[in-house]
Enzyme design. Sequence first.
Site, short mmCIF file in Angstrom:
data_model
loop_
_atom_site.label_atom_id
_atom_site.label_comp_id
_atom_site.label_asym_id
_atom_site.label_seq_id
_atom_site.Cartn_x
_atom_site.Cartn_y
_atom_site.Cartn_z
CB VAL A 15 -0.97 0.01 1.22
CG1 VAL A 15 -1.78 1.29 1.24
CG2 VAL A 15 -1.88 -1.21 1.19
NE ARG A 46 9.55 -4.73 8.85
CZ ARG A 46 8.66 -5.68 8.85
NH1 ARG A 46 8.46 -6.39 9.93
NH2 ARG A 46 7.96 -5.95 7.78
CD GLU A 127 -13.71 5.28 3.65
OE1 GLU A 127 -14.32 6.30 3.99
OE2 GLU A 127 -14.21 4.13 3.75
CB VAL A 130 -13.43 -0.89 6.91
CG1 VAL A 130 -14.57 -1.86 6.65
CG2 VAL A 130 -13.14 -0.81 8.39
CB ILE A 134 -15.60 -0.23 -0.57
CG1 ILE A 134 -15.24 -1.37 -1.52
CG2 ILE A 134 -17.10 0.04 -0.59
CD1 ILE A 134 -15.84 -2.71 -1.13
CE LYS A 203 -10.63 -5.62 6.30
NZ LYS A 203 -10.43 -6.60 5.23
#
Length: 429
Positions: A15, A46, A127, A130, A134, A203
Amino acid sequence: MSKPLKVALLGCGVVGSQVVRLLTEQADDLAARVGAPLELAGVAVRRMGRKRDVPVPDELLTTDAHALVTRDDVDIVVEVIGGIEPARALILAAMAGGKSVVSANKALLAEDGATLHAANRADLYFEAAVAGAIPLIRPLRESMAGDRVHRVLGIVNGTTNYILDKMDSTGASFADALEEAQSLGYAEADPTADVEGFDAAAKAAILAGIAFHTRVTAADVHREGITEISASDVASAKAMGYVIKLLAICARSEDGRSVGVRVHPAMIPRSHPLAGVREAYNAVFVEAESAGRLMFYGAGAGGAPTASAVLGDLVAVGRNRLAGTRGPSESVYADLAVHPVGETVTRYHVSLDVADKPGVLATVADVFSRHDVSIQTVRQEGRGDDAQLVLVTHRASDAALSATVEDLRDLDIVRAVAGVMRVEGDETP
Ligand code: HSE
């Protein structure tokens, strides 16, 4: 245009690297939307010297995450490292310095969101925690803030949906479907968090907390995974016009005074919109008093889709900083009780290996009747020593159904309780 807002990024994996890419590629658009450039101040990793999906200038990389989040010139901290520590300590250090925080960390928010919200002095947006791309948190926190949510029900884990979809479409066993999901990168080498339902439970806790204005933690969620689902459970569901999905269900009780939050496999009718959610996609229904039933669908995981949600939050907190304001803070005023799973009322599919002789059905039916569990359908498969009774109940409490199953196990004529599964989504969508 105001002076740049400086962004510290914690984590540069699947991500994080997409966040870097979008911040670079869409810099002009983002600046125009925020009213100030979003400038990457540093990226905490890391290990240095590792090959990354997206090149990051060496001078931005650091292994000292704490020094980065406490830098005076940093305005916004984006946390995409996951896990409880060091993520929590880093976010708290950032908040102590008045930074705005964007996090994708479902495990931390579900376990200890209260501490983060209490320490927050600017914005805490999440946001991406979860269902990936979406939009769900913002619609629940903001768009639906004037409505009364009754239920949130959906598929919030892509890995398990991929596995169950493969089992359904090819007849594969759980082990084979998991292996395929791992070889395609949908499931991790250690798939526990996904297949045992921990990811979905985190979630569900976050969604329930926001939907019902109540503090809900991962420990409040009743959780069952999908490791026990067999190819024959899937085939039996199919024969009856159902498909098995791992569902997250957050529901207000009928008297409105408590909520139930659970994650477990369930059979749903093939005609239900959630049955059409294939592969690794996610979909969530929100049912509210005035809005009625809303459905949210899309990519629930993956680098770019999750980064899309992170970027949306970045723009929002950037705008807030420029305006000298804050977004919505935690809303837990309703303080509803979270009821135990025994009080959950739903329908059940029960398969029993039985002796095929007169009186067996009557004896079995009597056990259901003694616990006030009403049978809707019954059918027999096989005969002689191979007979199986498959019963579907009307709505009954989890506690009554569990007591029924315990008594069925004690009957001589029942060789085994082969399967018990909840049936959801039979109400007209
Ligand atoms: N592992 C999750 C899933 C994505 O399979 O949906 C991140 O929560």
